[in-house]
Design a protein around this motif. Structure first.
Motif, short mmCIF file in Angstrom:
data_model
loop_
_atom_site.label_atom_id
_atom_site.label_comp_id
_atom_site.label_asym_id
_atom_site.label_seq_id
_atom_site.Cartn_x
_atom_site.Cartn_y
_atom_site.Cartn_z
N UNK A 5 0.83 -1.19 0.00
CA UNK A 5 0.00 0.00 0.00
C UNK A 5 0.88 1.25 0.00
N UNK A 6 0.61 2.16 -0.93
CA UNK A 6 1.28 3.45 -0.99
C UNK A 6 0.20 4.51 -1.18
N UNK A 7 0.09 5.44 -0.24
CA UNK A 7 -0.94 6.47 -0.30
C UNK A 7 -2.34 5.88 -0.44
N UNK A 8 -2.53 4.75 0.22
CA UNK A 8 -3.85 4.11 0.20
C UNK A 8 -4.15 3.31 -1.05
N UNK A 9 -3.20 3.19 -1.96
CA UNK A 9 -3.39 2.44 -3.21
C UNK A 9 -2.52 1.19 -3.19
N UNK A 10 -3.11 0.05 -3.60
CA UNK A 10 -2.31 -1.16 -3.74
C UNK A 10 -1.36 -0.96 -4.92
N UNK A 11 -0.08 -0.91 -4.62
CA UNK A 11 0.93 -0.50 -5.60
C UNK A 11 1.83 -1.66 -5.99
N UNK A 12 1.97 -1.83 -7.31
CA UNK A 12 2.92 -2.81 -7.85
C UNK A 12 4.21 -2.08 -8.20
N UNK A 13 5.33 -2.55 -7.66
CA UNK A 13 6.64 -2.04 -8.02
C UNK A 13 7.17 -2.91 -9.16
N UNK A 14 7.09 -2.36 -10.36
CA UNK A 14 7.40 -3.13 -11.56
C UNK A 14 8.88 -3.02 -11.90
N UNK A 15 9.58 -4.17 -11.89
CA UNK A 15 11.01 -4.16 -12.20
C UNK A 15 11.33 -4.89 -13.50
N UNK A 16 10.30 -5.35 -14.20
CA UNK A 16 10.49 -5.99 -15.50
C UNK A 16 11.01 -7.41 -15.44
#
Length: 269
Positions: A5-16
């Motif tokens: 969660x980042x700023x209330x949003x489920x966040x995907x950290x995309x590294x390819x």
């Protein structure tokens, strides 16, 4: 790749490191939905006709609300995030040079993108059928191809370098295209007009606050003309200029700094 969660949003950290688009599972989903589209089944009942693997695949894609593309990623492959209907915001690393065709196609809730400063090309339908209203293209970009931002109904600002090559239909079915046709009284919108729409005073403060190199002098001039209340004037999707300042990672200006300096200048404090 990880999510949190980042700023209330489920966040995907995309590294390819992983291929996110599965053609076979996507095809299964499309076929089943098409076969059942005229039935009285609910969406949940239709979902039950999918294989376990397909359910897992679709559920994961629908869960992402924000994507942060990490440094080192250079290309967003074909259809990587296509059909991720819950996606609202994407922040690109400056290492990204190419966003390939349909990479974010039909992300219907996508309203905010920060394109990286190394971007060179946006391919066909990369952001087609999203919900963007403002797009700020970095000076490095050389090509925006067919339908790249088409069918973003609310798109009214496309700030793009004069050197960038735009395909003629890159903004079809958008407010900006409608403006162009009505203002120029032509059947097809001229690309030169699209590039110069940035002079539209309606969006002056939004544009100044959102640009890659926000200049105090420009912002001061707009405040001088419109007054400080302009900071609270929302655009068509409800974003105020002060919110842009907070969200733009390339702007080092705070609203209070601008206001303080403005008054100092105006009243010679």
């Amino acid at each position: 790749m990880r999510t949190k969660l980042v700023d209330g949003l489920l966040t995907l950290f995309y590294d390819g490191s992983k291929e996110l688009y599965n053609q076979d599972l996507h095809f299964e989903f499309t076929v089943v939905w098409d076969q059942l589209k005229n039935t009285k089944l609910t969406a949940k009942e239709k979902f039950n006709h999918l294989s376990f693997e397909c359910k897992e695949y679709i559920n994961e894609r629908l869960s992402w609300e924000q994507v942060i593309v990490e440094e080192g990623v250079t290309v967003i492959p074909h259809t990587t995030f296509g059909g991720c209907h819950g996606l609202k915001k994407v922040i690109f690393a400056n290492t990204v040079t190419k966003i390939k065709d349909h990479a974010f196609y039909c992300c219907k809730q996508l309203v905010h993108v920060n394109l990286g400063l190394g971007l060179v090309c946006v391919e066909m339908n990369a952001f087609g059928c999203c919900n963007l209203s403002c797009v700020f293209v970095p000076p490095s970009c050389r090509e925006i191809r067919s339908s790249a931002f088409a069918s973003n109904k609310n798109l009214s600002i496309l700030q793009v370098p004069q050197e960038t090559e735009l395909d003629n239909d890159c903004i079809d079915d958008t407010k900006l295209a409608e403006f162009a046709l009505s203002e120029t009284n032509t059947q097809t919108y001229p690309i030169t007009w699209i590039k110069n729409i940035n002079a539209d005073d309606t969006y002056a403060l939004h544009r100044a606050c959102s640009s890659y190199e926000p200049l105090k002098e420009v912002i001061y001039g707009i405040i001088e003309e419109k007054g400080l209340k302009a900071f609270n004037e929302k655009n068509e999707i409800g974003i105020t200029p002060s919110r842009y300042l907070k969200e733009n990672p390339y702007a080092d200006l705070s609203e209070m700094e601008i206001v303080r300096d403005y008054f100092s200048k105006k009243f010679n404090f």
